[in-house]
Design an enzyme around this catalytic site. Sequence first.
Site, short mmCIF file in Angstrom:
data_model
loop_
_atom_site.label_atom_id
_atom_site.label_comp_id
_atom_site.label_asym_id
_atom_site.label_seq_id
_atom_site.Cartn_x
_atom_site.Cartn_y
_atom_site.Cartn_z
N SER A 1 0.81 -1.22 0.00
CA SER A 1 0.00 0.00 0.00
C SER A 1 0.85 1.27 0.00
CB SER A 1 -0.91 0.02 1.23
OG SER A 1 -1.69 -1.14 1.29
N1 SAH Z 1 -0.77 -5.18 3.88
C1 SAH Z 1 0.06 -5.52 2.75
C2 SAH Z 1 -0.55 -5.15 1.42
C3 SAH Z 1 -1.80 -5.85 1.13
S1 SAH Z 1 -2.18 -6.23 -0.53
C4 SAH Z 1 1.44 -4.91 2.85
O1 SAH Z 1 1.73 -4.19 3.81
O2 SAH Z 1 2.25 -5.18 1.95
C5 SAH Z 1 -3.52 -7.30 -0.09
C6 SAH Z 1 -3.08 -8.69 0.29
O3 SAH Z 1 -4.24 -9.38 0.73
C7 SAH Z 1 -2.53 -9.48 -0.89
O4 SAH Z 1 -1.27 -10.00 -0.56
C8 SAH Z 1 -3.55 -10.59 -1.07
O5 SAH Z 1 -3.00 -11.80 -1.52
C9 SAH Z 1 -4.13 -10.72 0.32
N2 SAH Z 1 -5.46 -11.33 0.40
C10 SAH Z 1 -6.49 -11.25 -0.47
N3 SAH Z 1 -7.54 -11.97 -0.01
C11 SAH Z 1 -7.17 -12.50 1.18
C12 SAH Z 1 -7.81 -13.35 2.14
N4 SAH Z 1 -9.05 -13.81 1.98
N5 SAH Z 1 -7.12 -13.70 3.25
C13 SAH Z 1 -5.84 -13.28 3.44
N6 SAH Z 1 -5.18 -12.49 2.56
C14 SAH Z 1 -5.83 -12.11 1.45
#
Ligand code: SAH
Length: 254
Positions: free
Chosen positions: A104
Amino acid sequence: MRRGFLLVLIVLLATSCTDGRSDRDTAPDVPATTQTADAADDRAERREEREGMVASQIQDRGVDDPAVLAAMRAVQRHRFVPDGFADQAYRDHPLPIGYGQTISQPYIVALMSSMLGVSAGDRVLEVGTGSGYQAAVLAEMDLVVFTIEIVPELADRASHVLSDLGYGTVTTREGDGYLGWEEEGPFRAIIVTAAPDHVPQPLVRQLAPDGRMVIPIGPVGAVQTLWMFSTDESGALLAQNLGSVRFVPLTRRE
Ligand code: SAH
């Protein structure tokens, strides 16, 4: 206080680049490896970049929580981005981390962290570990962090980067975060960094009394709304709209 939220809202609406898909689609694909430099290699120029990031992207937009600002100054964001992206790590936009996902925008990390209403020692659940950066920021705020990632390769990579950098207190797990982490709950705060199209009820059930959840909600492929949910004395859920954002979608395990 009201003025602060208004400012946040204006900034969010003005900066269409928040998190995600638009940037992800235009960004080149990335190697599946992360920075491998020595953990002590946090050069003065990186620290200066972080100072600049905090001053111009975060404080100037109204985030003033000292614990959040200190954490954003401390975490080596360039260690959480893929090879070749370190020079962009402190810029005002999200970056690709592989597997179609993003780390993000720094401001969004700071804003969400500041809205959790937490104090040192509180238990926090993150859904969407991604690069591990947000989890590291929460760990620097002295929180007890549990984080779940659905893409096994990302979960694995993030857990290595976090332990290499000394964030051994963060507990990572691969799985579907829609379901939360019942055995470790209840949580003082839950932060969701991928967008579902409705509020996941398992997460609501795992919130401690007086707990807060910060979560983007909206249809896949569209701008979403960032919400902060809290509970009142009777346990009723109160919602506060924090503005428009763009996150990758929350996906589900079959
Ligand atoms: N917080 C992260 C960025 C998030 S991007 C950072 O600091 O880098 C969103 C993430 O959520 C992605 O890696 C994606 O694979 C994950 N994601 C999507 N659906 C999800 C779910 N149901 N459970 C866990 N993770 C999930």
